[in-house]
Design a protein around this motif. Structure first.
Motif, PDB file in Angstrom:
ATOM      1  N   HIS A   1      11.123 -41.854 -15.304  1.00 56.67           N
ATOM      2  CA  HIS A   1      10.481 -40.739 -15.058  1.00 56.67           C
ATOM      3  C   HIS A   1       9.226 -40.372 -15.748  1.00 56.67           C
TER       4      HIS A   1
ATOM      5  N   SER B   1      12.211 -30.216  -7.674  1.00 52.83           N
ATOM      6  CA  SER B   1      10.890 -30.914  -8.343  1.00 52.83           C
ATOM      7  C   SER B   1      10.723 -30.581  -9.524  1.00 52.83           C
ATOM      8  N   LEU B   2      11.124 -31.017 -10.589  1.00 50.17           N
ATOM      9  CA  LEU B   2      10.645 -30.507 -12.118  1.00 50.17           C
ATOM     10  C   LEU B   2       9.808 -31.308 -12.618  1.00 50.17           C
ATOM     11  N   LEU B   3       8.707 -30.732 -13.158  1.00 50.45           N
ATOM     12  CA  LEU B   3       7.632 -31.475 -14.212  1.00 50.45           C
ATOM     13  C   LEU B   3       8.116 -31.102 -15.573  1.00 50.45           C
ATOM     14  N   PHE B   4       8.390 -31.946 -16.365  1.00 51.02           N
ATOM     15  CA  PHE B   4       8.475 -31.585 -17.819  1.00 51.02           C
ATOM     16  C   PHE B   4       6.976 -31.901 -18.364  1.00 51.02           C
TER      17      PHE B   4
ATOM     18  N   GLN C   1      15.258 -41.998 -19.305  1.00 50.16           N
ATOM     19  CA  GLN C   1      14.006 -41.218 -18.742  1.00 50.16           C
ATOM     20  C   GLN C   1      12.961 -42.077 -18.683  1.00 50.16           C
TER      21      GLN C   1
ATOM     22  N   LEU D   1      18.134 -30.201 -18.913  1.00 42.77           N
ATOM     23  CA  LEU D   1      18.861 -30.804 -17.680  1.00 42.77           C
ATOM     24  C   LEU D   1      20.323 -30.775 -17.689  1.00 42.77           C
TER      25      LEU D   1
ATOM     26  N   HIS E   1      18.112 -31.559  -9.165  1.00 42.55           N
ATOM     27  CA  HIS E   1      16.725 -31.943  -9.526  1.00 42.55           C
ATOM     28  C   HIS E   1      16.341 -33.272  -9.306  1.00 42.55           C
ATOM     29  N   ARG E   2      15.061 -33.544  -9.253  1.00 42.22           N
ATOM     30  CA  ARG E   2      14.098 -34.846  -9.335  1.00 42.22           C
ATOM     31  C   ARG E   2      13.250 -34.227 -10.459  1.00 42.22           C
ATOM     32  N   TYR E   3      12.853 -35.166 -11.249  1.00 42.22           N
ATOM     33  CA  TYR E   3      11.999 -34.921 -12.261  1.00 42.22           C
ATOM     34  C   TYR E   3      11.129 -36.028 -12.407  1.00 42.22           C
TER      35      TYR E   3
ATOM     36  N   ILE F   1       5.993 -27.738  -7.368  1.00 42.60           N
ATOM     37  CA  ILE F   1       6.715 -28.380  -8.139  1.00 42.60           C
ATOM     38  C   ILE F   1       6.923 -27.124  -9.103  1.00 42.60           C
TER      39      ILE F   1
END
Length: 177
Positions: A154, A11-14, A151, A127, A134-136, A70
């Motif tokens: 997301h 789980s990625l958080l930008f 995007q 990415l 990944h899920r983001y 995360i």
């Protein structure tokens, strides 16, 4: 860059900073200045960053990402000239507890792009260069115009004046459910 090839999705958080961890209403208080002075930090840029950040919002975000395993990728313009470890330390100085491996990267700087969707291209490049599944989610105060159409779903858009609120974190979590 993170190149782990394990089978589990990450789980990625930008993460943007201005408008997320620093609402436009955030002001430097005498309390905050005194605390920074007691820390003995001599780097002027780090002092400025600590002055601008809303420490409560930083603590809330760090508690959230730690509790939900995360990983964070910094997209903010604040990333220029810094490695991910700087943000771990910066957030620690704000009173947040954050694992050393929580902030795993920064998106590449693509200053050659003059497009309004430059941040979206930087996220796409990150990415494309990672080998993890990944899920983001994207946590940013900029609207869809800063991102690529694929995007938009997301994006969790914060109010730039308030910064991060609890309902924003609920929306982020929804991306990882």
């Amino acid at each position: 860059m993170d190149n782990d090839t394990s089978d589990s999705a990450v789980s990625l958080l930008f993460l943007d900073i201005d408008g997320v961890l620093r609402g436009l209403h955030t002001k430097a208080s005498p309390y905050k200045r005194a605390a920074i002075e007691r820390m003995g930090i001599h780097d002027a840029r780090t002092q400025l960053e600590l002055t601008l950040l809303d420490w409560y919002l930083v603590q809330q975000l760090c508690t959230f990402v730690t509790a939900n395993s995360i990983k964070v990728v910094v997209t903010s313009t604040w990333r220029e000239g810094w490695e991910p470890e700087h943000f771990t330390e910066l957030f620690r100085l704000c009173g947040a507890e954050l694992a050393n491996d929580c902030i795993i990267g920064c998106t590449p700087l693509m200053d050659e792009l003059n497009e309004t969707s430059k941040r979206g291209h930087e996220i796409k490049a990150y990415l494309d260069n990672t080998q993890r599944k990944h899920r983001y989610a994207i946590l940013d105060d900029q609207g869809g115009k800063a991102f690529l159409p694929e995007q938009y779903e997301h994006l969790v858009s914060t109010c730039p004046y308030k910064g991060l609120v609890a309902s924003d974190l609920d929306k982020v979590l929804g991306h990882f459910a």
